[in-house]
Design a protein around this motif. Structure first.
Motif, PDB file in Angstrom:
ATOM      1  N   UNK A  36       0.771  -1.257  -0.035  1.00 50.00           N
ATOM      2  CA  UNK A  36       0.008   0.057   0.096  1.00 50.00           C
ATOM      3  C   UNK A  36       0.955   1.277  -0.154  1.00 50.00           C
ATOM      4  N   UNK A  37       2.052   1.111   0.678  1.00 50.30           N
ATOM      5  CA  UNK A  37       2.904   2.393   0.476  1.00 50.30           C
ATOM      6  C   UNK A  37       3.399   2.710  -0.885  1.00 50.30           C
ATOM      7  N   UNK A  38       3.621   1.460  -1.752  1.00 45.95           N
ATOM      8  CA  UNK A  38       4.129   1.698  -3.154  1.00 45.95           C
ATOM      9  C   UNK A  38       2.760   2.253  -3.822  1.00 45.95           C
ATOM     10  N   UNK A  39       1.570   1.763  -3.648  1.00 49.16           N
ATOM     11  CA  UNK A  39       0.458   2.106  -4.173  1.00 49.16           C
ATOM     12  C   UNK A  39       0.228   3.430  -3.826  1.00 49.16           C
ATOM     13  N   UNK A  47      -2.893  12.232  -7.785  1.00 45.93           N
ATOM     14  CA  UNK A  47      -3.393  13.170  -7.244  1.00 45.93           C
ATOM     15  C   UNK A  47      -2.902  14.413  -7.595  1.00 45.93           C
ATOM     16  N   UNK A  48      -1.902  14.515  -8.523  1.00 48.83           N
ATOM     17  CA  UNK A  48      -1.381  15.699  -9.040  1.00 48.83           C
ATOM     18  C   UNK A  48      -0.005  16.129  -8.624  1.00 48.83           C
ATOM     19  N   UNK A  49       0.599  15.213  -7.759  1.00 47.86           N
ATOM     20  CA  UNK A  49       2.004  15.511  -7.102  1.00 47.86           C
ATOM     21  C   UNK A  49       2.924  15.039  -7.967  1.00 47.86           C
ATOM     22  N   UNK A  50       3.665  15.781  -8.778  1.00 51.27           N
ATOM     23  CA  UNK A  50       4.593  15.366  -9.428  1.00 51.27           C
ATOM     24  C   UNK A  50       6.030  15.382  -9.143  1.00 51.27           C
ATOM     25  N   UNK A  54       7.643  14.658  -2.773  1.00 44.93           N
ATOM     26  CA  UNK A  54       6.372  14.873  -2.059  1.00 44.93           C
ATOM     27  C   UNK A  54       5.546  13.375  -2.315  1.00 44.93           C
ATOM     28  N   UNK A  55       6.162  12.780  -3.205  1.00 45.55           N
ATOM     29  CA  UNK A  55       5.529  11.350  -3.493  1.00 45.55           C
ATOM     30  C   UNK A  55       6.095  10.365  -2.452  1.00 45.55           C
ATOM     31  N   UNK A  56       7.234  10.505  -2.126  1.00 43.92           N
ATOM     32  CA  UNK A  56       7.826   9.612  -1.362  1.00 43.92           C
ATOM     33  C   UNK A  56       7.222   9.802   0.209  1.00 43.92           C
ATOM     34  N   UNK A  57       7.166  11.198   0.599  1.00 45.01           N
ATOM     35  CA  UNK A  57       6.756  11.601   1.887  1.00 45.01           C
ATOM     36  C   UNK A  57       5.103  11.277   2.035  1.00 45.01           C
ATOM     37  N   UNK A  58       4.289  11.251   0.908  1.00 45.64           N
ATOM     38  CA  UNK A  58       2.959  10.609   1.086  1.00 45.64           C
ATOM     39  C   UNK A  58       2.992   9.427   1.340  1.00 45.64           C
ATOM     40  N   UNK A  59       3.798   8.471   0.568  1.00 41.34           N
ATOM     41  CA  UNK A  59       3.897   6.968   0.794  1.00 41.34           C
ATOM     42  C   UNK A  59       4.218   6.672   2.141  1.00 41.34           C
ATOM     43  N   UNK A  60       5.273   7.411   2.600  1.00 41.36           N
ATOM     44  CA  UNK A  60       5.814   7.253   4.346  1.00 41.36           C
ATOM     45  C   UNK A  60       4.644   7.579   5.030  1.00 41.36           C
ATOM     46  N   UNK A 108      -8.067  14.533  -3.405  1.00 42.87           N
ATOM     47  CA  UNK A 108      -7.609  13.176  -3.976  1.00 42.87           C
ATOM     48  C   UNK A 108      -6.525  12.636  -2.938  1.00 42.87           C
ATOM     49  N   UNK A 109      -5.635  13.539  -2.335  1.00 45.09           N
ATOM     50  CA  UNK A 109      -4.772  12.703  -1.481  1.00 45.09           C
ATOM     51  C   UNK A 109      -5.318  12.273  -0.235  1.00 45.09           C
ATOM     52  N   UNK A 110      -6.359  13.180   0.379  1.00 47.30           N
ATOM     53  CA  UNK A 110      -7.006  12.832   1.451  1.00 47.30           C
ATOM     54  C   UNK A 110      -7.884  11.328   1.359  1.00 47.30           C
ATOM     55  N   UNK A 111      -8.383  11.253   0.061  1.00 45.53           N
ATOM     56  CA  UNK A 111      -9.361  10.008  -0.111  1.00 45.53           C
ATOM     57  C   UNK A 111      -8.351   8.964  -0.290  1.00 45.53           C
ATOM     58  N   UNK A 112      -7.169   9.206  -0.970  1.00 43.46           N
ATOM     59  CA  UNK A 112      -6.302   8.185  -0.983  1.00 43.46           C
ATOM     60  C   UNK A 112      -5.668   7.515   0.235  1.00 43.46           C
ATOM     61  N   UNK A 113      -5.474   8.334   1.293  1.00 40.58           N
ATOM     62  CA  UNK A 113      -5.163   7.722   2.533  1.00 40.58           C
ATOM     63  C   UNK A 113      -6.241   6.933   3.082  1.00 40.58           C
TER      64      UNK A 113
END
Length: 267
Positions: A36-39, A47-50, A54-60, A108-113
């Motif tokens: 799920x972290x990879x996902x 979600x628009x984070x290029x 930022x993408x790694x921090x979100x996964x963490x 989208x980020x919150x929904x993804x969490x």
């Protein structure tokens, strides 16, 4: 791309078999958290984070939330969010592209969490069941059956578009074909399991809802990819795209499925 696709499919099949039949509970929990972290890393892109950082921090962050849920034993409780999440997703799909809330990166980020954490929670709850292997194989059978049945029925009979602006290739006839195929599977499963008529009816309802929601999971990822003009969530899996491209249906189906099994008293 045929050879990489076939080799990737073999590797994924081996990993799935190991996860289901070999891994102990603690290792399984860690392995699913890694998935799920990879996902989550891919979801940030959807979600628009290029920015890569930022993408790694979100996964963490996804991994950290999973740890908190596990530490406070909130896995089952978190599943009650699933009907709300996928009710919202259904609204987004129906209203696409006029509905605006999902267009915001934060939404989208919150929904993804919530989506990814409830998916992980569902698998953890299943793993803690005495009948884990049976229930998880049934879950995957429902997802694969709905997808395969929809593909063949759609090709043979598909005329009415399911979600024209989100995924033009899907049809209502395909969805019905997928649902019918899963019900055939449920009949066979209930017969082999010596279910009573009542239990068969309960399972049939659970299967119908689970299979329907699995389609919604696919459509939701398609909505985000279309908005970001992406073909795949990433290129992590040669010939298959990304992790989210493989588990989009699972993210919707698993939490609803496990919640329904729990409400039925089977978990």
């Amino acid at each position: 791309m045929l050879l990489p696709r076939v080799l990737s499919a073999i590797v994924m099949a081996v990993l799935f078999v190991c996860a289901v039949f070999v891994l102990e509970a603690s290792n399984f929990i860690f392995a699913m958290a890694a998935v799920v972290c990879l996902a989550g890393w891919e979801w940030a892109r959807l979600s628009g984070v290029s920015n890569q950082v930022g993408r790694i921090l979100y996964a963490a962050f996804i991994g950290a939330v999973c740890f908190v849920v596990l530490n406070y034993n909130l896995q089952k409780t978190s599943l009650y969010l699933s009907p709300l999440l996928w009710g919202l997703a259904l609204y987004w799909v129906i209203r696409y592209p006029t509905q605006l809330i999902w267009k915001h990166v934060f939404s989208r980020l919150l929904f993804g969490v919530f989506v990814l954490v409830t998916t992980w929670s569902a698998l953890v709850v299943l793993k803690q069941s005495d009948n884990f292997v049976v229930w998880v194989l049934l879950l995957m059978g429902l997802i694969w059956g709905a997808d395969s049945g929809a593909y063949f029925a759609g090709r043979a009979f598909g005329k009415r578009k399911l979600a024209r602006f989100v995924s033009p290739g899907k049809s209502w006839e395909g969805v019905v074909g997928g649902l019918l195929l899963t019900q055939v599977g449920v009949i066979i499963f209930a017969f082999l399991s010596d279910f009573t008529l009542f239990n068969w009816c309960v399972l049939a309802v659970i299967a119908l809802i689970t299979s329907s929601v699995s389609v919604l999971g696919d459509l939701t990822e398609s909505l985000f990819k279309r908005h970001e003009e992406l073909k795949d969530s990433s290129h992590l899996i040669p010939g298959h795209g990304g992790v989210m491209d493989r588990v989009d249906s699972l993210t919707a189906a698993a939490p609803i499925y496990v919640l329904l099994l729990s409400l039925a008293g089977w978990l």
